[in-house]
Motif scaffolding. Sequence first.
Motif, PDB file in Angstrom:
ATOM      1  N   ASN A 199      13.633   9.792  35.910  1.00  0.00           N
ATOM      2  CA  ASN A 199      14.050  10.145  34.546  1.00  0.00           C
ATOM      3  C   ASN A 199      15.444   9.607  34.248  1.00  0.00           C
ATOM      4  OD1 ASN A 199      11.584  11.446  34.139  1.00  0.00           O
ATOM      5  ND2 ASN A 199      12.372  13.340  35.016  1.00  0.00           N
ATOM      6  N   ASP A 200      16.440  10.474  34.121  1.00  0.00           N
ATOM      7  CA  ASP A 200      17.801  10.036  33.793  1.00  0.00           C
ATOM      8  C   ASP A 200      18.714  10.006  35.013  1.00  0.00           C
ATOM      9  OD1 ASP A 200      17.814  12.761  34.100  1.00  0.00           O
ATOM     10  OD2 ASP A 200      19.272  13.131  32.525  1.00  0.00           O
ATOM     11  N   GLN A 201      18.129   9.912  36.216  1.00  0.00           N
ATOM     12  CA  GLN A 201      18.924   9.869  37.439  1.00  0.00           C
ATOM     13  C   GLN A 201      18.414   8.769  38.353  1.00  0.00           C
ATOM     14  OE1 GLN A 201      18.745  13.838  39.114  1.00  0.00           O
ATOM     15  NE2 GLN A 201      20.707  14.329  38.148  1.00  0.00           N
ATOM     16  N   TYR A 202      19.322   8.302  39.220  1.00  0.00           N
ATOM     17  CA  TYR A 202      18.978   7.344  40.267  1.00  0.00           C
ATOM     18  C   TYR A 202      19.106   8.020  41.615  1.00  0.00           C
ATOM     19  CZ  TYR A 202      19.388   3.299  37.101  1.00  0.00           C
ATOM     20  OH  TYR A 202      19.226   2.392  36.105  1.00  0.00           O
ATOM     21  N   GLU A 203      18.150   7.751  42.491  1.00  0.00           N
ATOM     22  CA  GLU A 203      18.288   8.148  43.894  1.00  0.00           C
ATOM     23  C   GLU A 203      18.601   6.861  44.650  1.00  0.00           C
ATOM     24  OE1 GLU A 203      15.663   9.712  47.655  1.00  0.00           O
ATOM     25  OE2 GLU A 203      15.075  10.364  45.660  1.00  0.00           O
ATOM     26  N   LEU A 204      19.786   6.803  45.232  1.00  0.00           N
ATOM     27  CA  LEU A 204      20.241   5.623  45.960  1.00  0.00           C
ATOM     28  C   LEU A 204      20.130   5.876  47.455  1.00  0.00           C
ATOM     29  CD1 LEU A 204      23.435   4.888  43.850  1.00  0.00           C
ATOM     30  CD2 LEU A 204      21.190   3.843  43.617  1.00  0.00           C
ATOM     31  N   ASP A 252      23.689  10.252  38.148  1.00  0.00           N
ATOM     32  CA  ASP A 252      23.298   9.867  36.795  1.00  0.00           C
ATOM     33  C   ASP A 252      23.200   8.349  36.719  1.00  0.00           C
ATOM     34  OD1 ASP A 252      23.378  12.531  36.011  1.00  0.00           O
ATOM     35  OD2 ASP A 252      25.489  12.412  35.429  1.00  0.00           O
ATOM     36  N   THR A 253      22.468   7.864  35.729  1.00  0.00           N
ATOM     37  CA  THR A 253      22.307   6.417  35.582  1.00  0.00           C
ATOM     38  C   THR A 253      23.616   5.733  35.217  1.00  0.00           C
ATOM     39  OG1 THR A 253      21.609   6.760  33.296  1.00  0.00           O
ATOM     40  CG2 THR A 253      19.872   6.549  34.955  1.00  0.00           C
ATOM     41  N   GLN A 302      26.946  21.418  40.441  1.00  0.00           N
ATOM     42  CA  GLN A 302      27.230  20.207  39.692  1.00  0.00           C
ATOM     43  C   GLN A 302      27.809  19.091  40.561  1.00  0.00           C
ATOM     44  OE1 GLN A 302      26.401  19.668  36.487  1.00  0.00           O
ATOM     45  NE2 GLN A 302      25.391  21.641  36.596  1.00  0.00           N
ATOM     46  N   GLN A 303      28.230  19.401  41.783  1.00  0.00           N
ATOM     47  CA  GLN A 303      28.811  18.378  42.641  1.00  0.00           C
ATOM     48  C   GLN A 303      27.736  17.403  43.113  1.00  0.00           C
ATOM     49  OE1 GLN A 303      30.851  20.261  45.840  1.00  0.00           O
ATOM     50  NE2 GLN A 303      32.644  20.695  44.606  1.00  0.00           N
ATOM     51  N   LYS A 304      28.142  16.169  43.347  1.00  0.00           N
ATOM     52  CA  LYS A 304      27.228  15.159  43.875  1.00  0.00           C
ATOM     53  C   LYS A 304      26.878  15.544  45.305  1.00  0.00           C
ATOM     54  CE  LYS A 304      27.858  12.482  40.260  1.00  0.00           C
ATOM     55  NZ  LYS A 304      27.891  13.300  39.118  1.00  0.00           N
ATOM     56  N   GLN A 305      25.682  15.142  45.699  1.00  0.00           N
ATOM     57  CA  GLN A 305      25.224  15.535  47.020  1.00  0.00           C
ATOM     58  C   GLN A 305      24.857  14.300  47.834  1.00  0.00           C
ATOM     59  OE1 GLN A 305      21.757  17.986  46.982  1.00  0.00           O
ATOM     60  NE2 GLN A 305      22.134  18.763  49.009  1.00  0.00           N
ATOM     61  N   LYS A 338      32.926   7.527  54.081  1.00  0.00           N
ATOM     62  CA  LYS A 338      33.408   7.807  52.727  1.00  0.00           C
ATOM     63  C   LYS A 338      32.626   6.955  51.725  1.00  0.00           C
ATOM     64  CE  LYS A 338      37.472   6.405  51.052  1.00  0.00           C
ATOM     65  NZ  LYS A 338      38.922   6.328  50.776  1.00  0.00           N
ATOM     66  N   ILE A 339      31.981   7.637  50.768  1.00  0.00           N
ATOM     67  CA  ILE A 339      31.246   6.979  49.696  1.00  0.00           C
ATOM     68  C   ILE A 339      31.928   7.356  48.387  1.00  0.00           C
ATOM     69  CG2 ILE A 339      29.064   6.942  48.432  1.00  0.00           C
ATOM     70  CD1 ILE A 339      28.696   7.689  51.947  1.00  0.00           C
ATOM     71  N   LEU A 340      32.188   6.375  47.554  1.00  0.00           N
ATOM     72  CA  LEU A 340      32.833   6.627  46.263  1.00  0.00           C
ATOM     73  C   LEU A 340      31.778   6.763  45.183  1.00  0.00           C
ATOM     74  CD1 LEU A 340      35.767   4.065  46.456  1.00  0.00           C
ATOM     75  CD2 LEU A 340      35.846   6.508  46.905  1.00  0.00           C
ATOM     76  N   ILE A 341      31.808   7.889  44.483  1.00  0.00           N
ATOM     77  CA  ILE A 341      30.925   8.128  43.337  1.00  0.00           C
ATOM     78  C   ILE A 341      31.830   8.362  42.144  1.00  0.00           C
ATOM     79  CG2 ILE A 341      29.107   9.555  42.341  1.00  0.00           C
ATOM     80  CD1 ILE A 341      28.263  10.250  45.212  1.00  0.00           C
ATOM     81  N   ASP A 342      31.796   7.434  41.199  1.00  0.00           N
ATOM     82  CA  ASP A 342      32.684   7.467  40.036  1.00  0.00           C
ATOM     83  C   ASP A 342      34.145   7.582  40.471  1.00  0.00           C
ATOM     84  OD1 ASP A 342      30.592   7.208  38.226  1.00  0.00           O
ATOM     85  OD2 ASP A 342      30.250   9.375  38.166  1.00  0.00           O
ATOM     86  N   LYS A 343      34.514   6.789  41.473  1.00  0.00           N
ATOM     87  CA  LYS A 343      35.868   6.699  42.030  1.00  0.00           C
ATOM     88  C   LYS A 343      36.351   7.960  42.731  1.00  0.00           C
ATOM     89  CE  LYS A 343      37.371   3.159  38.808  1.00  0.00           C
ATOM     90  NZ  LYS A 343      38.358   2.758  37.826  1.00  0.00           N
ATOM     91  N   LYS A 344      35.439   8.921  42.975  1.00  0.00           N
ATOM     92  CA  LYS A 344      35.784  10.132  43.715  1.00  0.00           C
ATOM     93  C   LYS A 344      35.182  10.030  45.110  1.00  0.00           C
ATOM     94  CE  LYS A 344      35.875  13.078  39.639  1.00  0.00           C
ATOM     95  NZ  LYS A 344      35.235  14.186  38.939  1.00  0.00           N
TER      96      LYS A 344
END
Length: 138
Positions: A76-81, A46-47, A18-21, A101-107
Amino acid sequence: MKLKIFLLFFITSFAFAQQKQLITSIDTTKNKIGAEFKLTVKTTVDTASKVVFPNLKNIGALEVIQSYKIDTIRNNDQYELVKKYGLTQFDSGKYKIPSIKILIDKKPFYSDSLAVEVFTVQVDTLKQKMYDIKPIAE
């Protein structure tokens, strides 16, 4: 006992899934002095997620000559950035591109560090004719 170990393994593998990659890559690991090479950082979110890539002037000992716009691909319901940085170095040697360091949802999430090597350009003054310095033009 085996059931407990299996459940523990299943829960931890589900949590890591479930962690962001972040995927980090570079177009070349060996380059000439002053030539650009591109560092690419990709993530799938996620979008509704907010991703912040840093605006950098230097990454370690390497100079950022261009920070490219973020490329967004919707699946679909995700973005690839995809974020690219144009890097260069004006001194030969082996360099390490440190984690970013990249912040994803402030993490905070960190990219992988990579090794690059910068080579000098060989100049053969025996094959090329040498010219005198021109005088000052009026």
